[in-house]
Design an enzyme around this catalytic site. Structure first.
Site, PDB file in Angstrom:
ATOM      1  N   ASP A  26       1.114  -1.530  -0.001  1.00  0.00           N
ATOM      2  CA  ASP A  26       0.439   0.039  -0.001  1.00  0.00           C
ATOM      3  C   ASP A  26       1.100   1.192   0.095  1.00  0.00           C
ATOM      4  OD1 ASP A  26      -2.021   1.579  -0.158  1.00  0.00           O
ATOM      5  OD2 ASP A  26      -2.490   0.957   1.652  1.00  0.00           O
ATOM      6  N   GLY A  27       0.138   2.073  -0.326  1.00  0.00           N
ATOM      7  CA  GLY A  27       1.115   3.776  -0.402  1.00  0.00           C
ATOM      8  C   GLY A  27       1.500   4.280  -2.072  1.00  0.00           C
ATOM      9  N   HIS A  43       3.252   3.280  -8.662  1.00  0.00           N
ATOM     10  CA  HIS A  43       2.962   1.829  -8.875  1.00  0.00           C
ATOM     11  C   HIS A  43       3.974   1.501 -10.163  1.00  0.00           C
ATOM     12  CE1 HIS A  43      -1.318   2.117  -7.993  1.00  0.00           C
ATOM     13  NE2 HIS A  43      -1.767   2.807  -8.637  1.00  0.00           N
ATOM     14  N   SER A  71      -7.459  -6.074  -5.721  1.00  0.00           N
ATOM     15  CA  SER A  71      -8.426  -6.392  -4.965  1.00  0.00           C
ATOM     16  C   SER A  71      -9.651  -6.636  -6.131  1.00  0.00           C
ATOM     17  CB  SER A  71      -8.438  -5.692  -3.716  1.00  0.00           C
ATOM     18  OG  SER A  71      -9.115  -4.645  -3.658  1.00  0.00           O
ATOM     19  N   TRP A  75     -11.278  -2.565  -9.635  1.00  0.00           N
ATOM     20  CA  TRP A  75     -11.830  -1.905 -10.549  1.00  0.00           C
ATOM     21  C   TRP A  75     -12.444  -0.556 -10.403  1.00  0.00           C
ATOM     22  CZ3 TRP A  75     -10.044  -5.084 -14.342  1.00  0.00           C
ATOM     23  CH2 TRP A  75     -10.124  -6.013 -13.952  1.00  0.00           C
ATOM     24  N   LEU A 137      11.005 -19.832  -4.252  1.00  0.00           N
ATOM     25  CA  LEU A 137      10.193 -19.429  -4.164  1.00  0.00           C
ATOM     26  C   LEU A 137       9.004 -19.589  -4.675  1.00  0.00           C
ATOM     27  CD1 LEU A 137       9.615 -16.636  -2.199  1.00  0.00           C
ATOM     28  CD2 LEU A 137      10.024 -15.309  -3.915  1.00  0.00           C
ATOM     29  N   ARG A 190       1.281  -4.284   6.527  1.00  0.00           N
ATOM     30  CA  ARG A 190       1.107  -3.756   5.020  1.00  0.00           C
ATOM     31  C   ARG A 190       1.867  -2.520   5.783  1.00  0.00           C
ATOM     32  NH1 ARG A 190      -4.937  -2.681   4.445  1.00  0.00           N
ATOM     33  NH2 ARG A 190      -4.972  -0.737   3.219  1.00  0.00           N
ATOM     34  N   ILE A 197      -6.661  -4.968   7.060  1.00  0.00           N
ATOM     35  CA  ILE A 197      -6.968  -6.213   6.566  1.00  0.00           C
ATOM     36  C   ILE A 197      -7.368  -6.386   4.880  1.00  0.00           C
ATOM     37  CG2 ILE A 197      -8.789  -7.112   7.426  1.00  0.00           C
ATOM     38  CD1 ILE A 197      -5.299  -8.878   7.609  1.00  0.00           C
ATOM     39  N   SER A 198      -8.387  -5.285   5.103  1.00  0.00           N
ATOM     40  CA  SER A 198      -8.334  -4.772   3.621  1.00  0.00           C
ATOM     41  C   SER A 198      -9.510  -6.831   2.874  1.00  0.00           C
ATOM     42  CB  SER A 198      -7.664  -4.012   2.961  1.00  0.00           C
ATOM     43  OG  SER A 198      -8.186  -2.905   3.227  1.00  0.00           O
ATOM     44  N   GLU A 209       0.890 -13.062  12.206  1.00  0.00           N
ATOM     45  CA  GLU A 209       1.314 -11.998  12.609  1.00  0.00           C
ATOM     46  C   GLU A 209       1.101 -11.165  12.177  1.00  0.00           C
ATOM     47  OE1 GLU A 209       2.219 -11.983  15.790  1.00  0.00           O
ATOM     48  OE2 GLU A 209       1.998 -13.606  16.799  1.00  0.00           O
TER      49      GLU A 209
HETATM   50  C1  FPP Z   1      -1.135   0.108  -3.234  1.00  0.00           C
HETATM   51  O1  FPP Z   1      -0.615   1.575  -3.378  1.00  0.00           O
HETATM   52  C2  FPP Z   1      -0.882  -0.652  -3.912  1.00  0.00           C
HETATM   53  C3  FPP Z   1      -1.675  -1.586  -5.524  1.00  0.00           C
HETATM   54  C4  FPP Z   1      -3.061  -0.798  -6.288  1.00  0.00           C
HETATM   55  C5  FPP Z   1      -1.144  -2.431  -6.074  1.00  0.00           C
HETATM   56  C6  FPP Z   1      -0.482  -2.454  -6.821  1.00  0.00           C
HETATM   57  C7  FPP Z   1       1.050  -2.923  -6.989  1.00  0.00           C
HETATM   58  C8  FPP Z   1       1.840  -2.727  -7.867  1.00  0.00           C
HETATM   59  C9  FPP Z   1       2.112  -1.777  -8.869  1.00  0.00           C
HETATM   60  C10 FPP Z   1       3.107  -3.342  -7.539  1.00  0.00           C
HETATM   61  C11 FPP Z   1       3.767  -4.186  -8.004  1.00  0.00           C
HETATM   62  C12 FPP Z   1       2.794  -5.573  -8.430  1.00  0.00           C
HETATM   63  C13 FPP Z   1       2.352  -6.202  -9.617  1.00  0.00           C
HETATM   64  C14 FPP Z   1       2.430  -7.453  -9.348  1.00  0.00           C
HETATM   65  C15 FPP Z   1       3.891  -5.914 -10.868  1.00  0.00           C
HETATM   66  P1  FPP Z   1      -2.021   2.564  -3.583  1.00  0.00           P
HETATM   67  O2  FPP Z   1      -2.134   3.230  -5.102  1.00  0.00           O
HETATM   68  O3  FPP Z   1      -3.102   1.905  -2.872  1.00  0.00           O
HETATM   69  O4  FPP Z   1      -1.276   4.010  -2.714  1.00  0.00           O
HETATM   70  P2  FPP Z   1      -2.153   5.189  -2.125  1.00  0.00           P
HETATM   71  O5  FPP Z   1      -3.342   4.381  -0.847  1.00  0.00           O
HETATM   72  O6  FPP Z   1      -1.071   5.824  -1.245  1.00  0.00           O
HETATM   73  O7  FPP Z   1      -3.372   5.636  -2.394  1.00  0.00           O
END
Ligand code: FPP
Length: 246
Positions: A26-27, A43, A71, A75, A137, A190, A197-198, A209
């Site tokens: 996240d973030g 991203h 998630s 969408w 892995l 997280r 936990i979303s 944990e």
């Molecule tokens: C959260 O940031 C991240 C996502 C929505 C997931 C996307 C993840 C990636 C692009 C990383 C790489 C993954 C793969 C599978 C190549 P956010 O947009 O929710 O951030 P914010 O809460 O700060 O807006």
């Protein structure tokens, strides 16, 4: 190839390494905003960081990494952002999968591929096929994933298989989840300071944990992962039992 020359040496010798690490990445958006950049740049930085964290998992001897990539609720983000994310997932699969496979990464998908653009579905299937014999892995990518939807999917499959109420056990139920055959996560990380936990691994993470960290996902590097493992080692996992008497 991983260039370790500039990496800080980290002492793992006295640590229990969690077998299964799950991460809510996240973030990305806030990371970009802080730098005056568009969300898509966040991203992209997040995808680059994933590569670093996969390397660190291999280095530390973690056997399973599960990441929350997209998630069922994502969408609902602006169409442009969703398109941008799909582009990143497709690019990572095109450009990184051979390298990941050479590194011994076995890709699994958690979630529902229907509703995903057919070309991307095909890339995911090909990547799973290509890496299926690797065992260094396991990388579970939760993509178009929701924990409640996963549970409903499992219940429907059990009903279709004619499972009787008296046959139902926790281990049978687990075998109908997308993570069938894999141990539950030991730790759920997280990033970005959120304390939710979303809808992520809500069955599997029952005894994990929980490790929230303020670092935004693109900044959650090898040393941050190491700190999470150190914190994991300081926890007393009791699984609902009482501590041993001295
Ligand atoms: C959260 O940031 C991240 C996502 C929505 C997931 C996307 C993840 C990636 C692009 C990383 C790489 C993954 C793969 C599978 C190549 P956010 O947009 O929710 O951030 P914010 O809460 O700060 O807006």
């Amino acid at each position: 190839m991983v260039n370790r020359a500039h990496q800080k040496p980290l002492d793992l010798s006295s640590l229990t390494i969690p077998t299964h690490v799950a991460i809510i990445m996240d973030g990305n958006g806030r990371w970009a905003k802080k730098r005056g950049l568009p969300r898509q740049a966040g991203h992209r930085a997040g995808a680059e960081n994933l590569r670093r964290i996969i390397n660190a998992c291999v280095e530390f001897g973690i056997k399973i990494l599960t990441i929350y990539a997209f998630s069922t609720e994502n969408w609902g983000r602006p169409e442009r952002e969703v398109r941008g994310l799909m582009k990143i997932f497709a690019r990572v699969l095109d450009q990184e999968i051979d390298d990941l496979s050479a590194q011994g990464v076995c890709l699994h998908h958690l979630g529902d591929l229907t509703g995903v653009e057919p070309a991307l579905q095909e890339k995911v299937r090909r990547a799973i096929e290509l890496t299926k014999h690797n065992d260094r892995l396991i990388l579970n990518v939760a993509f178009n994933y929701g924990g409640r939807a996963e549970i409903l999917h499992a219940v429907r499959a059990m009903l279709a298989d004619g499972i009787k109420p008296e046959q139902l056990t926790e281990s049978l139920f687990s075998s109908y989840l997308f993570t069938a055959g894999l141990p539950d996560p030991d730790i759920v990380v997280r990033t970005s300071g959120e304390l939710r936990i979303s809808n992520f691994l809500i069955w599997q993470a029952a005894y994990a944990e929980y490790y929230p960290t303020p670092a935004y996902w693109p900044d959650f590097d090898r040393e941050e992962l190491y700190k999470a493992i150190v914190a994991f080692n300081q926890r007393e996992r009791r699984f609902g039992l009482v501590p041993d008497e001295k």
